[in-house]
Motif scaffolding. Structure first.
Motif, PDB file in Angstrom:
ATOM      1  N   SER A 114       0.834  -1.218   0.000  1.00  0.00           N
ATOM      2  CA  SER A 114       0.000   0.000   0.000  1.00  0.00           C
ATOM      3  C   SER A 114       0.858   1.253   0.000  1.00  0.00           C
ATOM      4  N   GLN A 172      -7.355   0.785  -0.467  1.00  0.00           N
ATOM      5  CA  GLN A 172      -7.712  -0.283   0.471  1.00  0.00           C
ATOM      6  C   GLN A 172      -8.818   0.208   1.408  1.00  0.00           C
ATOM      7  N   ASP A 204      -6.041  -1.632  -4.740  1.00  0.00           N
ATOM      8  CA  ASP A 204      -5.398  -2.156  -3.535  1.00  0.00           C
ATOM      9  C   ASP A 204      -6.347  -3.139  -2.849  1.00  0.00           C
ATOM     10  N   GLU A 205      -6.014  -4.407  -2.942  1.00  0.00           N
ATOM     11  CA  GLU A 205      -6.829  -5.500  -2.374  1.00  0.00           C
ATOM     12  C   GLU A 205      -8.306  -5.382  -2.746  1.00  0.00           C
TER      13      GLU A 205
END
Ligand SMILES: Nc1ncnc2c1ncn2[C@@H]1O[C@H](COP(=O)(O)OP(=O)(O)O)[C@@H](O)[C@H]1O
Ligand SMILES: [Mg+2]
Length: 248
Positions: free
Chosen positions: A43, A83, A159-160
């Motif tokens: 991240s 995220q 991000d994820e």
């Protein structure tokens, strides 16, 4: 042309070196997955590459533009679905989409068109009138990605994107991500090995703030002398292989 080029990138939080000399090159049009255990620095890397935080060392370029010196050009070329969700909780799905389009400078009429397109593309018809805070995880993430695409970025950071989603929602999101392949450059992070295998052109494995290995799924499996990709990830993350062997 490289969509992303980073050399010896460093970010420190006090004594904690979150990113410790990261090298990365992602070609235009590629889908690149960044893997690594929690705390590996994924991240933080995305935040530096998207000009959200300043590197403490090294350089990074987005389509040849320096993330520190040419921040405006960098921001215009890319977007992030972070995220932590960037969705306004009290606005409806429709309001979030039209609002973000107007923030990007589109007129009211254009924003309506953008929102219509996004609702169709991401199959958000059912939830268009619902407040974002009432959405399921899968819908919330779809909205977040749809909002990131409103600015028509050439590069998207995810991000994820499928963290904690059920199998059905994950598979719906995979289809959307697969639909982006070839159209724009995508860098995503994930903890799901099968996701990286299914979606990526190339994969990078971060260990303690550095890029321990990059390559295709097959290249990484072979370099780590592993029987499958999960084993390759574990070997590489444990430092249990020669990094030079996988420097493709
Ligand atoms: N804002 C911050 N302040 C202090 N430490 C941070 C901050 N953001 C990240 N870190 C630390 O930097 C390291 C890398 O974190 P992160 O980039 O979030 O890793 P990942 O996304 O791979 O899980 C971790 O040790 C984390 O605790
Ligand atoms: Mg993270």
């Amino acid at each position: 042309m490289n969509a992303i080029y980073a050399e010896n990138l460093v970010k420190k939080y006090g004594k904690n070196v979150a990113v410790n000399g990261l090298d990365l090159a992602v070609k235009e049009g590629e889908l690149f997955s960044l893997l690594g255990v929690n705390g590996a620095g994924k991240s933080t890397t995305i935040k530096m590459l998207s000009a959200l935080i300043r590197p403490d060392g090294g350089t990074a370029e987005i389509f040849g533009k320096d993330v520190v010196k040419n921040t405006a050009e960098v921001k215009a070329a890319m977007n992030v679905s972070p995220q932590e969700s960037a969705v306004a909780a009290n606005l409806t799905v429709w309001e979030n989409l039209t609002f973000i389009a107007q923030i990007y400078g589109f007129s009211k009429a254009q924003a309506k068109g953008k929102a219509e397109k996004a609702v169709e593309w991401f199959s958000l018809e059912e939830v268009a009138g619902k407040r974002a805070k009432t959405l399921s995880g899968g819908y919330a993430r779809r909205l977040s990605i749809a909002m990131a695409l409103v600015s028509e970025p050439k590069l998207l950071f995810l991000d994820e994107p499928t963290l904690g989603l059920d199998v059905i929602s994950r598979s719906a999101l995979w289809k959307i991500i697969q639909g982006l392949k070839g159209k724009i450059t995508v860098l995503l992070t994930t903890h799901y090995m099968e996701e990286a295998e299914a979606l990526s052109d190339r994969i990078g494995i971060m260990v303690k703030g550095r890029m321990a290995a990059t390559g295709t799924r097959d290249e990484l499996v072979s370099a780590a002398s592993a029987k499958d990709f999960t084993e390759a990830f574990i070997n590489i993350s444990n430092g249990d292989f020669s990094a030079k062997k996988a420097a493709f």
